[in-house]
Design an enzyme around this catalytic site. Structure first.
Site, PDB file in Angstrom:
ATOM      1  N   LYS A 182       0.814  -1.205   0.000  1.00 17.46           N
ATOM      2  CA  LYS A 182       0.000   0.000   0.000  1.00 17.46           C
ATOM      3  C   LYS A 182       0.855   1.265   0.000  1.00 17.46           C
ATOM      4  O   LYS A 182       0.372   2.324  -0.368  1.00 17.46           O
ATOM      5  CB  LYS A 182      -0.920   0.016   1.239  1.00 17.46           C
ATOM      6  CG  LYS A 182      -1.934  -1.096   1.241  1.00 17.46           C
ATOM      7  CD  LYS A 182      -3.004  -0.829   0.209  1.00 17.46           C
ATOM      8  CE  LYS A 182      -3.991  -1.980   0.175  1.00 17.46           C
ATOM      9  NZ  LYS A 182      -4.840  -1.899  -1.001  1.00 17.46           N
ATOM     10  N   ASP A 213       2.183   2.642  -5.020  1.00 19.87           N
ATOM     11  CA  ASP A 213       1.397   2.381  -6.241  1.00 19.87           C
ATOM     12  C   ASP A 213       1.096   3.619  -7.079  1.00 19.87           C
ATOM     13  O   ASP A 213       1.048   3.538  -8.311  1.00 19.87           O
ATOM     14  CB  ASP A 213       0.112   1.609  -5.915  1.00 19.87           C
ATOM     15  CG  ASP A 213      -0.707   2.250  -4.805  1.00 19.87           C
ATOM     16  OD1 ASP A 213      -0.257   3.290  -4.268  1.00 19.87           O
ATOM     17  OD2 ASP A 213      -1.780   1.718  -4.484  1.00 19.87           O
TER      18      ASP A 213
END
Ligand code: ADP
Length: 884
Positions: free
Chosen positions: A588, A624
């Site tokens: 994450k 990301d």
């Protein structure tokens, strides 16, 4: 040979017999009588041809194509939903044209409680012939007089009376209370009414009368009243069929199939106006010389040809014409007619029905014929009975063919092979004629074998239904107000969005300076986006929730090729030690720049060293958003922003290093991970936060945190919708106010449902399927409202996201001192990619709020893996350059 069973439809049989079984036929039947009766026989093939042709005519009219011959009209009625059973109130109903030459006024009380009915009061007024054929104003003045005469004896006060106007003639309706008469039918012919709004004419007359203040709320015809007044049975009643003076039917059609309506959602009741069906190919073969005579002598020759074979106004007349014909040929009544028999309209529907009634017996037939001034013999009575039967059987069969066409249409538009449907029937032909319904039912079963039709007689001659329409109109308006009130806080104005943009800008600046801010603005140590000169083979590791992917990314002059291998993460590793947390953080990227991130890199390095299988250099760890920006950046050098809208949401962008307080250096750039999901955690979004956002936040694992994300991303949108639906249900606006356990279940409403519900192609059928899957009992109104709720929630999400992007690109433009900035945003995330409108709404908002930036959105493919490799490639390129 095509045959319709026991209905006597066989063609070309030997000696004709009375069309119905069980009735004795005179043995001395003359050929002439038989020939007459034979003309009224209709074969199964002929009925099917009528069914097919009428269906074609209906569909043509729905498409808005007008043929040369008058065909069915398919008039939208502005009635969009069938009753709930919860409608209540007192209503005045005025009926004109539903029951021949009379006018009816009703006082209808709807209790709102199923099964609890209050008998309406009603009064019937006979309309004098000269009024039916006189000036229009005289007719409406007559109606207004009847109204006040009726109300005078009721204990009502003269305050806000609501009236439903049942006006059963072909009309062009342009609103629930606006309807223009196309042409008179059923024996009416008043001047100066065709082409006029009949509601206005009635209002004017009521005003001229001056006795009562009455609000004409809705105008419908008797078919709609019949359908709407039907007690809800197993399912809703969605067809209304009237055979009274004339004949007509209405049914609920999908609005998107009605070309004249500018509406692609929901259903609308269509008045077919099938009385004007006139396809020569289909009707020609079944018309008799008597039909032609009747037409010539009617008020409207050439018009309403189908109706003239079915409607109660004409059945008696057809019988009369046959009897005159047979008497004049010496076959009946000893060759004598009478002045009464010879005069038009002397045989009424009531006479026909009575003579046919087997329980009445020959004595009744004799009595009726004697009333007509005739002197019948025993065999005459039997033959007259046969004539009545032939005429009425044909009428019922033709009506069945027409109804079968409607059923075929419903089967098609609902995409249901086997249709289960309730048809409300109304009109004196059903009420008075002993066999009309049974012949109709049997014929429909043969013509539409896949339809399970139940016929439900209308209550109070449709008057209750008219009150219902009036009440539904009132209920819908109230519900719509509540829906609008509920959704209003989701509809953000341009000013509100500009305010979000401004606050985001401020929070970014503060975060970069290290001041208190809900935006953490984390430096990523990625100092450049790809310039296309990167080369080499790179390995990327991508840890998802359930899978661990190893990618070999080959960056060559020919582009980027990726080969990957997926390993599932064993349960023991996934749920085992504290390493799990570290892995998640890595995926994450929440704390990528601090020590946790370092740990992962070290762990990985150590693990690789332990294996000693290959020589690898772990160069970079990528979040990301950065991966997305980098992967799109390889294709487009303008890509300097990365956006994720999936389970969560986040943005990164290329900031000037001089603006980043926490990193030394004044020249060059660095990618900043904004962690914008937390925007508003300092309370700055509280103005926009609705009670539903508060509920979702409170029920989450991190109350008070990630407030921006909770209004935007996939993890929360379904939940917001669910909370709104719960609220609307508690207001009684949705699901008839019935709370279900399912809807109380957290996360039951997935964000992917928003995409499915809002996808244009499948529309409301999809909504119904989804909600029915959730065990929610819904009507089409409910489906439409759920759609509007989803639209409001996803639109706000996309607009907030767009306001954020606008803040980012405007900052970049100002950083660079440019008049105009051309920039691309790399985007990833299933919500952004799969929702039908999300991406275009984001883009539109950015155009609106950042007009000096030309922003292109690029969807990344395989963002994380490819991006990670490219971060590495760029780092290697920069390292090489430094060494040189
Ligand atoms: P992640 O953000 O977890 O890395 P995704 O980008 O695939 O992964 O986003 C997954 C989220 O997207 C799901 O949690 C769900 O909320 C949402 N989602 C899944 N399918 C759809 C869809 N068809 N339309 C809109 N949102 C969807």
């Amino acid at each position: 040979m095509d045959s319709i069973g026991s209905l006597g439809l066989q063609q070309g049989e030997g000696a004709p017999s009375c069309p119905q079984e069980g009735l004795p036929c005179p043995s001395n039947s003359s050929e002439m009588v038989q020939e007459c009766l034979q003309q009224f026989k209709v074969t199964g093939a002929q009925l099917r041809q009528i069914q097919t042709s009428l269906l074609g005519s209906m569909e043509q009219a729905l498409r808005g194509q007008v043929g040369p011959a008058p065909a069915v009209r398919m008039l939208p009625t502005y009635v969009g939903s069938t009753p709930h059973g919860t409608e209540k109130g007192d209503f005045v109903v005025l009926e004109l044209g539903a029951t021949g030459a009379s006018l009816r006024v009703l006082w209808v009380t709807l209790t709102g409680i199923e099964g609890h009915k209050v008998e309406p009061r009603s009064q019937e007024f006979v309309i004098p012939q000269e009024v039916m054929l006189g000036p229009g104003q005289q007719l409406f003045d007559f109606a207004a007089r009847c109204l006040s005469e009726f109300l005078d004896v009721l204990p009502v006060d003269n305050q806000g009376l609501q009236l439903g106007f049942s006006f059963s003639f072909p009309c062009h309706q342009t609103g629930l209370d606006k309807s223009t008469l196309i042409s008179w039918t059923k024996g009416f012919k008043c001047s100066d009414v065709e082409g006029q709004d009949v509601v206005q004419l009635l209002r004017d007359a009521i005003q001229r009368q001056g006795a009562y203040s009455i609000d004409v709320v809705a105008v419908v015809n008797d078919t709609v009243g019949t359908m709407m007044g039907c007690e809800p049975g197993v399912g809703p009643c969605e067809v209304g069929l009237v055979v009274d003076t004339g004949t007509n039917a209405c049914y609920m059609e999908e609005a998107r199939h009605v070309a004249v309506l500018d509406e692609d959602r929901g259903r609308v009741c269509i008045s077919i106006e099938w009385g004007s069906f006139s396809d020569e190919g289909a009707l020609g073969p079944v018309q008799t010389i008597f039909d032609h005579t009747l037409d010539h002598e009617s008020l409207n020759p050439g018009a309403q040809r189908f109706e003239k074979m079915i409607g109660g106004l004409y059945l008696g007349e057809l019988v009369r014409l046959v009897l005159v014909h047979l008497a004049q040929r010496g076959v009946l009544f000893g060759g004598h007619t009478s002045p009464v028999l010879r005069s038009q309209g002397s045989i009424l529907l009531e006479h026909v029905a009575e003579m046919e009634d087997p329980s009445a017996g020959a004595a009744r037939v004799h009595a009726v014929l004697q009333d007509l001034g005739l002197n019948p013999k025993a065999s005459d009575a039997e033959w007259v009975q046969c004539v009545c039967m032939a005429v009425c059987t044909r009428a019922a069969q033709l009506c069945a063919a027409a109804l079968a066409a409607v059923l075929s249409r419903l089967q098609y538009s609902r995409e249901q092979q086997a249709l289960q449907i309730a048809v409300a029937t109304g009109g004196r032909v059903f009420e008075r004629h002993p066999r009309f319904l049974s012949v109709l039912r049997e014929t429909v079963m043969l013509l539409a074998p896949n339809c399970d039709v139940s016929f439900i007689p209308s209550v109070d001659g449709g008057g209750r239904g008219v009150a219902m329409v009036t009440a539904v109109a009132a209920r819908l308006a109230a519900h719509r107000r509540l829906l609008e009130e509920t959704l209003a806080p989701f509809r953000l104005t341009r000013e509100q969005l500009a305010e979000v943009q401004a606050q985001m800008r401020e929070a970014m600046a503060k975060g970069l300076q290290g001041e208190a801010s809900s935006l953490r603005m984390l430096p990523t140590y990625v100092r450049a986006t790809p310039d296309g000169s990167e080369r080499g083979d790179f390995l990327a590791l991508d840890l998802g929730g359930t899978n661990f992917r190893v990618l070999l990314v080959r960056v060559t002059t020919g582009g980027v090729q990726i080969s990957s291998q997926i390993y599932s993460i064993p349960e023991c590793v996934a749920q085992g030690s504290g390493q799990q947390g570290i892995l998640l953080n890595w995926t994450k990227g929440f704390n990528a720049s601090d020590c946790e991130g370092q740990d992962v890199v070290c762990l990985l390095r150590e693990a690789i060293r332990r294996r000693q299988a290959v020589e690898l250099n772990v160069v970079a760890i990528v979040n990301d958003t950065v991966g997305t920006m980098m992967s799109c950046g390889y294709e487009d050098p303008h890509c300097e922003v990365g956006l994720i809208v999936g389970t969560g949401t986040n943005v990164c962008y290329m900031e000037e290093l001089r603006n980043v307080a926490s990193v030394d250096g004044d020249s060059g750039q660095m990618c900043i991970n904004t962690e914008w999901g937390a925007f508003g955690d300092d309370g700055s979004l509280s103005m926009l936060s609705t009670r539903f956002d508060a509920s979702v936040d409170q029920a989450s694992i991190n109350p008070g945190k990630q407030r921006f994300e909770k209004m935007i991303s996939g993890m929360y949108l379904g939940e917001i919708v669910r909370h709104i639906l719960l609220h609307l249900t508690s207001l009684g606006v949705l699901f008839r106010g019935q709370q279900t356990q399912r809807l109380q279940t957290r996360d039951i409403f997935k964000t992917k449902f928003l995409s499915e519900i809002e996808s244009d192609s499948l529309a409301l059928r999809q909504v119904r399927a989804i909600l029915e899957d959730l065990g929610l009992p819904l009507t089409s109104d409910d489906a439409l409202m759920v759609l509007e709720v989803c639209q409001a929630v996803s639109q706000r999400a996309a607009q907030l996201c767009g306001a954020g992007v606008a803040a980012v690109v405007e900052k970049i433009r100002e950083n660079r001192g440019l008049e105009e900035l051309t920039i691309s945003v790399g985007v990833d995330g299933t919500l952004y990619k799969l929702h039908p409108h999300f991406s275009s709404l984001v883009a539109a908002t950015v155009r609106e709020l950042a007009p000096r930036c030309v922003v292109t959105f690029l969807q990344s493919e395989d963002g994380s893996g490819k991006g990670a490799a490219l971060v590495t490639a760029v780092a290697c390129r920069l390292a090489q350059r430094t060494r040189i």
